[in-house]
Design a protein around this motif. Structure first.
Motif, short mmCIF file in Angstrom:
data_model
loop_
_atom_site.label_atom_id
_atom_site.label_comp_id
_atom_site.label_asym_id
_atom_site.label_seq_id
_atom_site.Cartn_x
_atom_site.Cartn_y
_atom_site.Cartn_z
N GLU A 1 0.89 -1.17 0.00
CA GLU A 1 0.00 0.00 0.00
C GLU A 1 0.92 1.22 0.00
N VAL A 2 0.86 2.02 -1.07
CA VAL A 2 1.80 3.12 -1.27
C VAL A 2 1.06 4.45 -1.23
N ASP A 3 1.61 5.40 -0.48
CA ASP A 3 1.14 6.78 -0.50
C ASP A 3 1.77 7.42 -1.74
N GLY A 4 0.98 7.58 -2.79
CA GLY A 4 1.49 8.12 -4.05
C GLY A 4 1.86 9.58 -3.97
N GLU A 5 1.29 10.30 -3.04
CA GLU A 5 1.59 11.72 -2.88
C GLU A 5 2.94 11.94 -2.19
N ARG A 6 3.20 11.16 -1.18
CA ARG A 6 4.45 11.30 -0.42
C ARG A 6 5.56 10.38 -0.93
N GLY A 7 5.19 9.38 -1.72
CA GLY A 7 6.19 8.47 -2.27
C GLY A 7 6.79 7.55 -1.25
N ARG A 8 5.92 6.88 -0.46
CA ARG A 8 6.43 5.93 0.52
C ARG A 8 5.45 4.79 0.70
N VAL A 9 6.00 3.65 1.08
CA VAL A 9 5.18 2.48 1.37
C VAL A 9 4.59 2.66 2.76
N LEU A 10 3.27 2.56 2.87
CA LEU A 10 2.60 2.68 4.16
C LEU A 10 2.61 1.35 4.91
N ARG A 11 2.36 0.27 4.18
CA ARG A 11 2.36 -1.06 4.80
C ARG A 11 2.36 -2.13 3.72
N TYR A 12 2.68 -3.33 4.15
CA TYR A 12 2.62 -4.51 3.28
C TYR A 12 1.51 -5.41 3.81
N LEU A 13 0.69 -5.90 2.91
CA LEU A 13 -0.40 -6.81 3.26
C LEU A 13 -0.02 -8.22 2.83
N ARG A 14 -0.02 -9.15 3.77
CA ARG A 14 0.28 -10.55 3.45
C ARG A 14 -0.96 -11.19 2.85
N THR A 15 -0.77 -11.92 1.76
CA THR A 15 -1.92 -12.50 1.07
C THR A 15 -2.05 -14.01 1.26
N GLY A 16 -0.99 -14.67 1.71
CA GLY A 16 -1.02 -16.11 1.84
C GLY A 16 -0.90 -16.81 0.50
N GLY A 17 -0.50 -16.10 -0.53
CA GLY A 17 -0.33 -16.68 -1.85
C GLY A 17 0.57 -15.80 -2.69
N SER A 18 0.40 -15.86 -3.98
CA SER A 18 1.18 -15.04 -4.91
C SER A 18 0.22 -14.10 -5.64
N PRO A 19 -0.06 -12.93 -5.07
CA PRO A 19 -1.05 -12.04 -5.68
C PRO A 19 -0.59 -11.51 -7.03
N THR A 20 -1.46 -11.53 -7.99
CA THR A 20 -1.13 -11.01 -9.32
C THR A 20 -2.07 -9.86 -9.64
N ARG A 21 -3.13 -10.11 -10.38
CA ARG A 21 -4.03 -9.03 -10.80
C ARG A 21 -4.78 -8.43 -9.61
N LEU A 22 -4.92 -7.10 -9.62
CA LEU A 22 -5.62 -6.39 -8.56
C LEU A 22 -6.82 -5.66 -9.12
N VAL A 23 -7.90 -5.68 -8.38
CA VAL A 23 -9.08 -4.87 -8.68
C VAL A 23 -9.47 -4.19 -7.38
N LEU A 24 -9.56 -2.88 -7.39
CA LEU A 24 -9.92 -2.14 -6.20
C LEU A 24 -11.44 -1.97 -6.18
N VAL A 25 -12.08 -2.52 -5.18
CA VAL A 25 -13.54 -2.42 -5.03
C VAL A 25 -13.80 -1.43 -3.90
N ARG A 26 -14.49 -0.36 -4.24
CA ARG A 26 -14.76 0.69 -3.25
C ARG A 26 -16.26 0.81 -3.03
N PRO A 27 -16.65 1.21 -1.79
CA PRO A 27 -18.08 1.38 -1.54
C PRO A 27 -18.64 2.58 -2.29
#
Length: 147
Positions: free
Chosen positions: A121-147
């Protein structure tokens, strides 16, 4: 022109940015002048996304570049992976490449790191990694689902 193949485009502000796997330049296409201008990346292109205002370019050495979407100028760069992505060729057998999912309203971009089993998870404005999320696998394609 940089002599590199263009296989797809990212949409910017009044321009398009051509790229293909493994290139070392984005090609800025001015749709009015019908001209191509190479933009050196300082690395090898692996994945790219655009939110219309920003271009997000993931390089094979593990750096994420945030570029403005009018001229393609570099705004900031952040290392999201401590080591380069392994060389791989994706085919119709399944997704193996990393992916990007921008969330412009929050100024965040998510980067899958399949070789590490993480999503950054990257703060694109400040240019830094905020955190890493463990997935328990090898994550490839991402889709962001927002409310």
């Amino acid at each position: 022109m940089a002599g590199e193949r263009i296989g797809a485009f990212l949409e910017g502000e009044g321009a398009f940015f051509g790229y293909s796997d493994g290139v070392k330049h984005l090609q800025r296409l001015d749709p009015e002048a019908l001209s191509l201008t190479p933009i050196p990346l300082g690395g090898v292109f692996l994945r790219g996304k655009s939110d219309g205002k920003r271009l997000y370019v993931l390089l094979s050495d593990g750096r994420l570049q945030v570029r403005e979407a009018r001229e393609g100028g570099l705004l900031r760069e952040v290392r999201v992976a401590p080591r380069p992505f392994p060389e791989a060729d994706e085919d119709t057998g399944g997704a193996i490449y990393p992916d990007l999912a921008p969330w412009p309203e929050k100024r965040l971009v998510y980067v899958s790191l399949p070789h590490l089993g993480l999503v950054a998870e990257v703060d694109g404005e400040r240019g830094r990694v905020l955190r890493y999320l463990r997935t328990g696998g090898s994550p490839t394609r991402l889709v962001l689902v927002r409310p």
